[in-house]
Write an enzyme that holds these catalytic residues in place. Sequence first.
Site, PDB file in Angstrom:
ATOM      1  N   LYS A  85      18.461  40.051  -2.465  1.00 23.42           N
ATOM      2  CA  LYS A  85      17.527  39.158  -3.166  1.00 23.42           C
ATOM      3  C   LYS A  85      16.095  39.452  -2.743  1.00 23.42           C
ATOM      4  O   LYS A  85      15.811  39.624  -1.564  1.00 23.42           O
ATOM      5  CB  LYS A  85      17.866  37.700  -2.846  1.00 23.42           C
ATOM      6  CG  LYS A  85      16.944  36.705  -3.529  1.00 23.42           C
ATOM      7  CD  LYS A  85      17.452  35.283  -3.405  1.00 23.42           C
ATOM      8  CE  LYS A  85      16.916  34.602  -2.183  1.00 23.42           C
ATOM      9  NZ  LYS A  85      17.285  33.181  -2.116  1.00 23.42           N
TER      10      LYS A  85
ATOM     11  N   ASP B 162       0.814  -1.227   0.000  1.00 21.18           N
ATOM     12  CA  ASP B 162       0.000   0.000   0.000  1.00 21.18           C
ATOM     13  C   ASP B 162       0.845   1.274   0.000  1.00 21.18           C
ATOM     14  O   ASP B 162       0.317   2.382   0.077  1.00 21.18           O
ATOM     15  CB  ASP B 162      -0.949   0.007   1.208  1.00 21.18           C
ATOM     16  CG  ASP B 162      -0.204  -0.027   2.542  1.00 21.18           C
ATOM     17  OD1 ASP B 162       1.044  -0.021   2.529  1.00 21.18           O
ATOM     18  OD2 ASP B 162      -0.868  -0.036   3.595  1.00 21.18           O
TER      19      ASP B 162
ATOM     20  N   ARG C  56      12.339  25.544   5.771  1.00 21.17           N
ATOM     21  CA  ARG C  56      12.083  26.876   5.207  1.00 21.17           C
ATOM     22  C   ARG C  56      10.683  27.386   5.549  1.00 21.17           C
ATOM     23  O   ARG C  56      10.422  28.567   5.472  1.00 21.17           O
ATOM     24  CB  ARG C  56      12.329  26.864   3.691  1.00 21.17           C
ATOM     25  CG  ARG C  56      13.825  26.832   3.369  1.00 21.17           C
ATOM     26  CD  ARG C  56      14.103  26.802   1.891  1.00 21.17           C
ATOM     27  NE  ARG C  56      13.747  25.520   1.315  1.00 21.17           N
ATOM     28  CZ  ARG C  56      13.795  25.253   0.021  1.00 21.17           C
ATOM     29  NH1 ARG C  56      14.168  26.188  -0.831  1.00 21.17           N
ATOM     30  NH2 ARG C  56      13.477  24.054  -0.429  1.00 21.17           N
TER      31      ARG C  56
HETATM   32  C1  R5P Z   1      16.727  31.085   0.782  1.00 18.99           C
HETATM   33  O1  R5P Z   1      16.624  31.911   1.660  1.00 18.99           O
HETATM   34  C2  R5P Z   1      17.848  30.121   0.753  1.00 18.99           C
HETATM   35  O2  R5P Z   1      18.954  30.621   1.442  1.00 18.99           O
HETATM   36  C3  R5P Z   1      18.252  29.772  -0.665  1.00 18.99           C
HETATM   37  O3  R5P Z   1      18.754  30.921  -1.291  1.00 18.99           O
HETATM   38  C4  R5P Z   1      17.095  29.252  -1.453  1.00 18.99           C
HETATM   39  O4  R5P Z   1      16.426  28.260  -0.743  1.00 18.99           O
HETATM   40  C5  R5P Z   1      17.563  28.704  -2.791  1.00 18.99           C
HETATM   41  O5  R5P Z   1      16.436  28.257  -3.480  1.00 18.99           O
HETATM   42  P1  R5P Z   1      16.417  28.151  -5.055  1.00 18.99           P
HETATM   43  O6  R5P Z   1      17.598  27.305  -5.468  1.00 18.99           O
HETATM   44  O7  R5P Z   1      15.107  27.485  -5.348  1.00 18.99           O
HETATM   45  O8  R5P Z   1      16.473  29.535  -5.601  1.00 18.99           O
END
Ligand code: R5P
Length: 288
Positions: free
Chosen positions: A184, A33, A89
């Site tokens: 970012k 299952d 996260r």
């Molecule tokens: C975000 O705060 C983390 O430090 C990484 O920058 C992020 O998880 C990277 O994710 P991706 O490769 O999907 O851009």
Amino acid sequence: MIVPGTSSQSLAAALADELGEPLAAVEYDRFPDGETLAAVPSFDAERAVVVAATDSNDAWVELLQLQDAVREAGTSEVVTVIPYMGYARQDRAFEPGEPVSARAMARAISTGTDRVVLVNPHEESVADFFDVHVAVCDAAGCLAEPLPEGLSEPLFLSPDAGAVDLAEAARTAYGAGETDYFEKHRRSGTEVEITPSDTDAAGRDVVIVDDIVATGTTMSEAVAHLDADGAERVFAACVHPLLARNARTKLERAGIERIIGTDTLERDVSAVSVAPIVAAAVEAVEAT
Ligand code: R5P
């Protein structure tokens, strides 16, 4: 005795070497299952060090089963090493009605262990979600080891301010270069906007350092800016090489020189082991 989850078999073997403890023969099975069964038939030790990256829902279930199996076998102490902690996260409810998934996972894991060791969880505050003692290891310095010697005017760059400590740790371990960071702004799970720093990358070798490469969007955006700035070679270094979906393709197309990761997630880019620092944390935890 070191007890490996499916995703952490090489790291567990390296940890067994570091700690001088035997490696348990774990049997992983799946019922018709779809339910998983992880068993440790030969377990016989005072202490169990369960080592399991939780990069899938199955891996989380397997970890809970391994913790329970060693308790059932009569061990008196369980240390749980989570080299890569999935769901970390989601460390807060970003929208009304969302769960704090990291807290839910931490609480579940706490019920089956005496102590926990984490490697670069997304935020260090994730450790507070556990109900037991947590040691947090920083593996960023390990990322310098696989880099070639003699990088040209090396620049260690993080894609956001939050990861600049990782870039600085890698630079320090490399022993040369400058550190800086980009800004970012994340638009969605697969879209980010990167604003470059003022540091001139022209003609230089750049090492972008982050905790995790998931979809590769962050790294490939950063590479595009560095490429436009005339950077020489660009290396993508991360503690956790999750490399989900088409991350590799994105990075290759962006022109990355090399992807470097650790074995918190066992991938072909896992060029360096966190076993020594995890072993030190397990021993230090033992001393508390
Ligand atoms: C975000 O705060 C983390 O430090 C990484 O920058 C992020 O998880 C990277 O994710 P991706 O490769 O999907 O851009």
